[in-house]
Motif scaffolding. Structure first.
Motif, PDB file in Angstrom:
ATOM      1  N   LEU A 272      56.019  49.650  -4.506  1.00 21.42           N
ATOM      2  CA  LEU A 272      57.103  48.819  -3.872  1.00 21.42           C
ATOM      3  C   LEU A 272      56.584  47.803  -3.063  1.00 21.42           C
ATOM      4  O   LEU A 272      57.064  46.812  -3.104  1.00 21.42           O
ATOM      5  CB  LEU A 272      57.846  49.922  -3.024  1.00 21.42           C
ATOM      6  N   GLY A 273      55.549  48.056  -2.265  1.00 19.46           N
ATOM      7  CA  GLY A 273      54.999  47.000  -1.486  1.00 19.46           C
ATOM      8  C   GLY A 273      54.342  45.683  -2.092  1.00 19.46           C
ATOM      9  O   GLY A 273      54.338  44.726  -1.639  1.00 19.46           O
ATOM     10  N   SER A 274      53.934  46.033  -3.295  1.00 17.66           N
ATOM     11  CA  SER A 274      53.161  45.089  -4.263  1.00 17.66           C
ATOM     12  C   SER A 274      54.218  44.392  -5.255  1.00 17.66           C
ATOM     13  O   SER A 274      53.892  43.589  -5.945  1.00 17.66           O
ATOM     14  CB  SER A 274      52.278  45.925  -5.266  1.00 17.66           C
ATOM     15  N   GLY A 275      55.494  44.879  -5.130  1.00 18.02           N
ATOM     16  CA  GLY A 275      56.517  44.155  -5.862  1.00 18.02           C
ATOM     17  C   GLY A 275      56.708  44.876  -7.091  1.00 18.02           C
ATOM     18  O   GLY A 275      57.394  44.085  -8.080  1.00 18.02           O
ATOM     19  N   LYS A 276      56.288  45.796  -7.338  1.00 13.33           N
ATOM     20  CA  LYS A 276      56.396  46.613  -8.603  1.00 13.33           C
ATOM     21  C   LYS A 276      57.545  47.503  -8.718  1.00 13.33           C
ATOM     22  O   LYS A 276      57.770  48.235  -7.775  1.00 13.33           O
ATOM     23  CB  LYS A 276      55.081  47.277  -8.937  1.00 13.33           C
ATOM     24  N   ALA A 277      58.231  47.702  -9.715  1.00 12.59           N
ATOM     25  CA  ALA A 277      59.291  48.581  -9.891  1.00 12.59           C
ATOM     26  C   ALA A 277      58.715  49.936 -10.077  1.00 12.59           C
ATOM     27  O   ALA A 277      57.591  50.336 -10.502  1.00 12.59           O
ATOM     28  CB  ALA A 277      60.278  48.194 -10.970  1.00 12.59           C
ATOM     29  N   VAL A 278      59.528  51.049  -9.445  1.00 13.19           N
ATOM     30  CA  VAL A 278      59.157  52.325  -9.660  1.00 13.19           C
ATOM     31  C   VAL A 278      60.040  53.070 -10.548  1.00 13.19           C
ATOM     32  O   VAL A 278      61.281  52.853 -10.385  1.00 13.19           O
ATOM     33  CB  VAL A 278      59.048  53.192  -8.222  1.00 13.19           C
ATOM     34  N   THR A 279      59.723  54.114 -11.020  1.00 12.93           N
ATOM     35  CA  THR A 279      60.320  54.775 -12.062  1.00 12.93           C
ATOM     36  C   THR A 279      60.561  56.263 -11.828  1.00 12.93           C
ATOM     37  O   THR A 279      59.610  56.857 -11.090  1.00 12.93           O
ATOM     38  CB  THR A 279      60.047  54.813 -13.531  1.00 12.93           C
ATOM     39  N   GLY A 280      61.605  57.085 -11.809  1.00 11.04           N
ATOM     40  CA  GLY A 280      61.576  58.433 -11.625  1.00 11.04           C
ATOM     41  C   GLY A 280      61.068  59.215 -12.741  1.00 11.04           C
ATOM     42  O   GLY A 280      60.597  58.795 -13.913  1.00 11.04           O
ATOM     43  N   GLY A 281      60.893  60.603 -12.516  1.00 12.31           N
ATOM     44  CA  GLY A 281      60.493  61.555 -13.780  1.00 12.31           C
ATOM     45  C   GLY A 281      61.613  61.752 -14.567  1.00 12.31           C
ATOM     46  O   GLY A 281      62.705  61.881 -14.245  1.00 12.31           O
TER      47      GLY A 281
END
Length: 378
Positions: A309-318
């Motif tokens: 998140l700090g790098s500007g990337k989207a995170v995904t759930g499991g």
């Protein structure tokens, strides 16, 4: 509430590979990567580093300072060597945590990992973070407001595990309705408590007689012990056949009350968190079970989410499309959920000892040595 359960492998090789992929390559791809066009910016951000806030709720429970904080700090450092972790512990004070949160916002953190003392009270601060462009990860407890990601355990399953263990122990002694049980739930400010309650009641309702049930502010062991003692006196200590305690800290207070008021020796008592004293009580026969929550993969999830998140990337759930949860403000928070494990006298060696959560030397103090030998820990 939608949630998916992700079984995580805790092997050191997998951890090292995951960390190496992200930390060693500026354009490397890891968990939660965005598209390839953004990878250069991500690599530059990780190389330059940024501030990540870590807010934990209290230090009375051993896990937070012994495990959560060092694991999260270690894993962030492995993923982003240039990142700085800014830490605060609220000591179970919601206002203090709010002040710590605002201080981090003023200190230019890019992401905050938040284990909320009071999920509702912290909500305005989470909205302030969104207004400043700061990402917030709900850790262990799902806070209110515009949360960007969430990692925890399957809390309804924890309640089911506790309820089933208690019911099995009651049945081993005869009719589970032959006498009343006492139920000691956790803090009303903790959103996980509702899940534990749903889980345990789904197993026990209609199977047992609930004589008294309490919610305990701040998960206080002393308050839990006092309420339990009052319940035992009102119901008749000799008649009480079991106690549900939502965690091990409160179980310690309840165990003392059981001893002091004359509740029968060996009366079933539940717990959660695999606290050292609880593991020892299990060996000594004064607590029936606890729930071990492998903190290392939870910490790893939080670290990965924070760096992404700090790098500007989207995170995904499991678990694909179902790896989300809602909190009333956000309906699709990316979520990583970990399975808990029941611990009894029979599997201490294969769970908390095997994972290095507690060593045999820590568990088997002189007062517990004979019980350790009987359980083949020594």
């Amino acid at each position: 509430m939608k949630r998916a359960v992700t079984r995580l492998v805790m092997g050191g090789m997998a951890l090292a590979m995951a960390f190496g992929t992200v930390a060693c390559g500026a354009a490397g791809k890891g968990w939660g990567d965005g598209d390839a066009s953004a990878s250069g910016d991500v690599g530059s951000t990780v190389a330059g580093g940024f501030k990540i806030g870590l807010l934990l709720p209290e230090s009375r429970t051993a896990r937070y300072e012994k495990f959560d904080r060092p694991y999260i700090t270690r894993d962030i450092t492995a993923l982003c060597p240039g990142c700085q972790v800014v830490y605060g512990n609220a000591d179970q004070d919601a206002e203090r945590q709010r002040q710590q949160f605002d201080s981090m916002l003023a200190g230019d953190v890019k992401v905050i990992i938040l284990d909320a003392v009071d999920a509702k009270a912290i909500t305005p601060a989470v909205f302030r973070a969104r207004g400043r462009g700061v990402k917030v990860i709900a850790y262990d407890r799902l806070a209110g407001g515009p949360i960007d990601a969430y990692t925890s355990f399957d809390n309804i399953q924890i309640g089911k595990m506790q309820g089933q263990a208690l019911l099995d122990a009651l049945r081993a002694g005869g009719d589970p309705r032959r006498g009343p049980i006492v139920m000691v739930n956790g803090s009303p400010a903790d959103p996980n408590v509702d899940d534990y309650r749903k889980g345990v009641h789904s197993v026990l309702d209609g199977q047992v007689v609930v004589g008294k049930e309490y919610d305990i502010p701040d998960w206080s062991p002393d308050r839990a012990g006092a309420e339990a003692a009052d319940a035992f006196t009102a119901l008749g200590a000799a008649k009480v056949i079991g106690v549900y305690s939502a965690n091990d800290g409160m179980a310690g207070g309840v165990a003392r009350a059981m001893r002091d008021t004359g509740v029968g020796e060996g009366t079933p008592l539940t717990g959660q968190d695999a606290e050292l004293a609880a593991v020892q009580r299990i060996l000594l026969g004064t607590q029936t079970m606890t729930v071990y929550k492998p903190i290392e993969p939870e910490a790893r999830n939080a670290a990965r989410m924070a760096v992404d998140l700090g790098s500007g990337k989207a995170v995904t759930g499991g678990g694909g499309d179902d790896g989300t949860v809602g909190n009333g403000t956000s309906s699709s928070i990316p979520t990583q959920i970990i399975q808990p494990i029941v611990v009894t006298k029979d599997n201490i060696k294969d769970t908390v000892v095997k994972d290095g959560f507690w060593t045999v030397q820590e568990i088997c103090t002189p007062a517990v040595r004979a019980a350790c030998k009987a359980a083949r820990l020594l």
